[in-house]
Each structure stands twice: as C-alpha cells, then as structure tokens.
Design a protein around this motif. Structure first.
Motif, PDB file in Angstrom:
ATOM      1  N   GLY A  48      31.085  30.324  41.039  1.00 27.97           N
ATOM      2  CA  GLY A  48      30.082  30.675  40.101  1.00 27.97           C
ATOM      3  C   GLY A  48      30.896  30.954  38.574  1.00 27.97           C
ATOM      4  N   HIS A  49      30.217  30.965  37.512  1.00 29.02           N
ATOM      5  CA  HIS A  49      30.963  31.401  36.357  1.00 29.02           C
ATOM      6  C   HIS A  49      30.667  32.803  35.891  1.00 29.02           C
ATOM      7  CE1 HIS A  49      30.320  27.023  35.263  1.00 29.02           C
ATOM      8  NE2 HIS A  49      29.066  27.188  35.900  1.00 29.02           N
ATOM      9  N   TYR A  50      32.187  33.092  35.394  1.00 29.06           N
ATOM     10  CA  TYR A  50      32.265  34.842  35.105  1.00 29.06           C
ATOM     11  C   TYR A  50      32.684  34.525  33.656  1.00 29.06           C
ATOM     12  CZ  TYR A  50      32.510  35.224  40.328  1.00 29.06           C
ATOM     13  OH  TYR A  50      32.159  35.229  41.606  1.00 29.06           O
ATOM     14  N   PRO A  51      31.980  35.478  32.955  1.00 25.84           N
ATOM     15  CA  PRO A  51      32.010  35.294  31.307  1.00 25.84           C
ATOM     16  C   PRO A  51      33.291  36.168  30.778  1.00 25.84           C
ATOM     17  CG  PRO A  51      30.364  36.594  32.074  1.00 25.84           C
ATOM     18  CD  PRO A  51      30.574  35.864  33.150  1.00 25.84           C
ATOM     19  N   ASN A  52      33.865  37.264  31.848  1.00 23.15           N
ATOM     20  CA  ASN A  52      34.835  37.813  31.480  1.00 23.15           C
ATOM     21  C   ASN A  52      35.665  38.403  32.544  1.00 23.15           C
ATOM     22  OD1 ASN A  52      33.793  40.439  32.539  1.00 23.15           O
ATOM     23  ND2 ASN A  52      32.166  40.257  30.946  1.00 23.15           N
ATOM     24  N   LYS A  53      36.951  39.066  32.418  1.00 28.34           N
ATOM     25  CA  LYS A  53      37.986  39.398  33.378  1.00 28.34           C
ATOM     26  C   LYS A  53      37.144  40.375  34.135  1.00 28.34           C
ATOM     27  CE  LYS A  53      41.338  41.470  31.657  1.00 28.34           C
ATOM     28  NZ  LYS A  53      42.885  41.757  31.469  1.00 28.34           N
ATOM     29  N   ARG A  54      36.339  41.515  33.725  1.00 26.78           N
ATOM     30  CA  ARG A  54      35.918  42.603  34.461  1.00 26.78           C
ATOM     31  C   ARG A  54      35.025  41.819  35.549  1.00 26.78           C
ATOM     32  NH1 ARG A  54      38.524  45.810  36.025  1.00 26.78           N
ATOM     33  NH2 ARG A  54      37.865  45.008  38.064  1.00 26.78           N
ATOM     34  N   GLN A  55      34.147  40.977  35.217  1.00 26.14           N
ATOM     35  CA  GLN A  55      33.363  40.266  36.141  1.00 26.14           C
ATOM     36  C   GLN A  55      33.789  39.667  37.107  1.00 26.14           C
ATOM     37  OE1 GLN A  55      29.823  38.529  34.320  1.00 26.14           O
ATOM     38  NE2 GLN A  55      29.261  40.313  32.891  1.00 26.14           N
ATOM     39  N   PHE A  56      34.890  38.743  36.797  1.00 26.22           N
ATOM     40  CA  PHE A  56      35.514  37.767  37.541  1.00 26.22           C
ATOM     41  C   PHE A  56      36.443  38.813  38.634  1.00 26.22           C
ATOM     42  CE2 PHE A  56      39.769  36.399  38.616  1.00 26.22           C
ATOM     43  CZ  PHE A  56      39.485  35.363  39.660  1.00 26.22           C
ATOM     44  N   LEU A  57      36.889  39.767  38.287  1.00 28.36           N
ATOM     45  CA  LEU A  57      37.704  40.523  39.237  1.00 28.36           C
ATOM     46  C   LEU A  57      36.740  41.676  40.352  1.00 28.36           C
ATOM     47  CD1 LEU A  57      40.421  42.380  36.902  1.00 28.36           C
ATOM     48  CD2 LEU A  57      40.775  40.428  38.634  1.00 28.36           C
ATOM     49  N   ASP A  58      35.648  41.860  39.594  1.00 24.82           N
ATOM     50  CA  ASP A  58      34.628  42.488  40.584  1.00 24.82           C
ATOM     51  C   ASP A  58      34.144  41.480  41.603  1.00 24.82           C
ATOM     52  OD1 ASP A  58      35.090  44.932  39.152  1.00 24.82           O
ATOM     53  OD2 ASP A  58      33.219  44.840  38.019  1.00 24.82           O
ATOM     54  N   GLY A  59      33.899  40.336  40.884  1.00 24.24           N
ATOM     55  CA  GLY A  59      33.000  39.285  41.720  1.00 24.24           C
ATOM     56  C   GLY A  59      33.896  38.459  42.758  1.00 24.24           C
ATOM     57  N   THR A  60      35.299  38.538  42.660  1.00 18.45           N
ATOM     58  CA  THR A  60      36.067  37.928  43.456  1.00 18.45           C
ATOM     59  C   THR A  60      37.381  38.566  43.967  1.00 18.45           C
ATOM     60  OG1 THR A  60      37.382  37.090  41.540  1.00 18.45           O
ATOM     61  CG2 THR A  60      35.595  35.741  42.003  1.00 18.45           C
ATOM     62  N   LEU A  61      38.201  38.897  43.394  1.00 16.51           N
ATOM     63  CA  LEU A  61      39.553  39.701  43.987  1.00 16.51           C
ATOM     64  C   LEU A  61      38.838  40.903  44.514  1.00 16.51           C
ATOM     65  CD1 LEU A  61      42.655  39.578  44.161  1.00 16.51           C
ATOM     66  CD2 LEU A  61      42.849  40.817  41.976  1.00 16.51           C
ATOM     67  N   GLU A  62      38.050  41.763  43.767  1.00 16.03           N
ATOM     68  CA  GLU A  62      37.735  42.912  44.650  1.00 16.03           C
ATOM     69  C   GLU A  62      36.990  42.675  45.830  1.00 16.03           C
ATOM     70  OE1 GLU A  62      39.044  45.882  43.837  1.00 16.03           O
ATOM     71  OE2 GLU A  62      40.093  44.949  42.177  1.00 16.03           O
ATOM     72  N   GLN A  63      36.297  41.495  45.828  1.00 14.97           N
ATOM     73  CA  GLN A  63      35.695  41.178  47.290  1.00 14.97           C
ATOM     74  C   GLN A  63      36.673  40.980  48.387  1.00 14.97           C
ATOM     75  OE1 GLN A  63      32.167  40.924  47.648  1.00 14.97           O
ATOM     76  NE2 GLN A  63      31.987  41.873  45.552  1.00 14.97           N
ATOM     77  N   VAL A  64      37.665  40.239  48.121  1.00 14.61           N
ATOM     78  CA  VAL A  64      38.545  39.977  49.167  1.00 14.61           C
ATOM     79  C   VAL A  64      39.401  41.390  49.494  1.00 14.61           C
ATOM     80  CG1 VAL A  64      40.776  38.927  49.585  1.00 14.61           C
ATOM     81  CG2 VAL A  64      38.824  37.749  48.307  1.00 14.61           C
ATOM     82  N   ARG A  65      39.732  42.110  48.233  1.00 15.58           N
ATOM     83  CA  ARG A  65      40.479  43.420  48.484  1.00 15.58           C
ATOM     84  C   ARG A  65      39.684  44.327  49.616  1.00 15.58           C
ATOM     85  NH1 ARG A  65      42.974  44.681  42.507  1.00 15.58           N
ATOM     86  NH2 ARG A  65      44.801  43.707  42.920  1.00 15.58           N
ATOM     87  N   ALA A  66      38.251  44.172  49.528  1.00 12.54           N
ATOM     88  CA  ALA A  66      37.361  45.131  50.049  1.00 12.54           C
ATOM     89  C   ALA A  66      37.273  44.611  51.591  1.00 12.54           C
ATOM     90  CB  ALA A  66      36.158  45.039  49.709  1.00 12.54           C
ATOM     91  N   ARG A  67      38.149  43.440  52.008  1.00 10.86           N
ATOM     92  CA  ARG A  67      38.116  42.954  53.314  1.00 10.86           C
ATOM     93  C   ARG A  67      39.342  42.684  53.889  1.00 10.86           C
ATOM     94  NH1 ARG A  67      33.696  41.761  50.673  1.00 10.86           N
ATOM     95  NH2 ARG A  67      31.535  41.224  51.776  1.00 10.86           N
ATOM     96  N   SER A  68      40.473  43.239  53.064  1.00 17.39           N
ATOM     97  CA  SER A  68      41.942  42.808  53.327  1.00 17.39           C
ATOM     98  C   SER A  68      42.678  44.087  52.861  1.00 17.39           C
ATOM     99  CB  SER A  68      42.419  41.657  52.842  1.00 17.39           C
ATOM    100  OG  SER A  68      42.208  41.724  51.366  1.00 17.39           O
ATOM    101  N   GLY A  69      44.063  43.916  53.143  1.00 20.61           N
ATOM    102  CA  GLY A  69      45.011  44.919  52.634  1.00 20.61           C
ATOM    103  C   GLY A  69      45.424  44.573  51.129  1.00 20.61           C
ATOM    104  N   GLY A  70      44.567  43.445  50.507  1.00 15.27           N
ATOM    105  CA  GLY A  70      45.069  43.203  49.408  1.00 15.27           C
ATOM    106  C   GLY A  70      45.287  41.685  49.420  1.00 15.27           C
ATOM    107  N   LEU A  71      45.618  40.932  48.409  1.00 16.27           N
ATOM    108  CA  LEU A  71      45.966  39.561  48.081  1.00 16.27           C
ATOM    109  C   LEU A  71      46.987  39.332  47.009  1.00 16.27           C
ATOM    110  CD1 LEU A  71      44.658  36.295  48.790  1.00 16.27           C
ATOM    111  CD2 LEU A  71      43.317  36.785  46.772  1.00 16.27           C
ATOM    112  N   SER A  72      47.702  38.625  47.554  1.00 14.01           N
ATOM    113  CA  SER A  72      48.814  38.058  46.712  1.00 14.01           C
ATOM    114  C   SER A  72      48.863  36.386  46.943  1.00 14.01           C
ATOM    115  CB  SER A  72      50.266  38.565  46.925  1.00 14.01           C
ATOM    116  OG  SER A  72      50.472  38.197  48.493  1.00 14.01           O
ATOM    117  N   PHE A  73      49.591  35.883  46.095  1.00 16.99           N
ATOM    118  CA  PHE A  73      49.684  34.364  46.059  1.00 16.99           C
ATOM    119  C   PHE A  73      50.970  33.813  46.047  1.00 16.99           C
ATOM    120  CE2 PHE A  73      46.048  36.142  43.634  1.00 16.99           C
ATOM    121  CZ  PHE A  73      44.878  35.358  44.119  1.00 16.99           C
ATOM    122  N   ASP A  74      51.214  32.833  46.838  1.00 16.69           N
ATOM    123  CA  ASP A  74      52.497  32.117  46.979  1.00 16.69           C
ATOM    124  C   ASP A  74      52.290  30.837  46.147  1.00 16.69           C
ATOM    125  OD1 ASP A  74      55.109  31.293  47.820  1.00 16.69           O
ATOM    126  OD2 ASP A  74      54.146  30.521  49.664  1.00 16.69           O
TER     127      ASP A  74
END
Length: 168
Positions: A48-74
């Motif tokens: 989807g389209h996220y119009p700002n950082k807070r909505q992006f983080l809540d809608g994506t990264l926090e969704q992954v963090r809520a299901r894992s020990g955190g996400l990093s990127f190689d």
C-alpha cells in the motif's frame, strides 16, 4: 530542491545501519523524512501507500517486529546517484515460531536534503504473506490500510522515484 552532494557510494554508511538490530531505528530516525512517501508494491498484507514515516513503520516494520525478534537487513548491492539510490537487501530475522524470515527487498529511494523523502519498495510477497498469516502478533495491531484501500492503491498508478514525470 537542495543540490545533492556525493555519490551513491556515499549513501552506503546510511544503509549499513540497517544491518544491525541496534541501529535500524537510527536509520529510520535520522535518515528518513517524517513525511516520506513510501509505497510497498505488491499484493501482500503490507502492500500500500504510506503518506508518512509513522504510518509506514506502524503498518510494516512494527508488523514484522510483532512476529519476530526484530528485523535487520543484509545489504547486497547499491546503484544510482546521491539523489536516487537503489538498494538490494535481504531481510534477516527469526520469526517467533523459530523459522527464518528472510525476504528480499529492493528499495528505490529519492533523497532531498540528505533525507529519504520517497521510496518505492519491492519485497518477496510470498514470504511476507506467510509470516503475517502463520505467526500471531504479540502486540495490539496498529491501524493499517483496509483490504479495499490496499486494492485501490494497487489499481492507482503511482510514479516511482525514478519516473522523470513525477512531481517531487
């Protein structure tokens, strides 16, 4: 628009912050504009389209963090210029059920004033969908786009950062 200095390689240190769980938040806090326009392309629960950082983080990264020990990127590769940088990465996480969460990511990023102001992001839709449906969230879910909003956003063409006709 402010003149960008340096090259794509000068951006490497910024994106390398994503490689360590302890500095992922620094990346988003210091190098992503609060009003970034972030598009997650695809047909998966985080698209989807996220119009700002807070909505992006809540809608994506926090969704992954809520299901894992955190996400990093190689970081696998970088291309482009100081203003428009393309990064190819692999996600590094372990889901709460013990399985790997390792989707590929391609982010097409536009910078202004040394902050990311627009991203067109591509992710392994199968891996994202599998995680969201297989692993229950450990937190109260923030509001995300509804299914109809996601479907509408996929029907509406959005110029990417490298589209020369896009208004910036």
């Amino acid at each position: 628009m402010t003149q960008q200095t340096g090259t794509c390689e000068d951006r490497r240190a910024i994106f390398e912050l994503l490689g360590d769980l302890s500095t992922v938040d620094k990346f988003f806090g210091e190098y992503v504009s609060d009003d970034v326009r972030w598009t997650m392309v695809g047909r998966h629960p985080l698209a989807g389209h996220y119009p700002n950082k807070r909505q992006f983080l809540d809608g994506t990264l926090e969704q992954v963090r809520a299901r894992s020990g955190g996400l990093s990127f190689d970081l696998k590769a970088m291309y482009g210029t100081a203003e428009q940088t393309i990064v190819i990465m692999e996600g590094v996480a372990t889901a709460n059920d013990g399985n790997a969460y390792d989707p590929f990511y391609v982010w097409v990023c536009r910078f202004a004033d040394d902050k990311i102001v627009e991203v067109q992001a591509y992710v392994d839709s199968y891996v994202v969908t599998d995680l969201i449906h297989r692993v229950p969230s450990t937190r109260e879910e923030p509001q995300t786009l509804t299914a109809s909003q996601q479907a509408e956003s996929r029907r509406t063409p959005v110029p990417g950062p490298l589209d020369s006709t896009a208004e910036h």
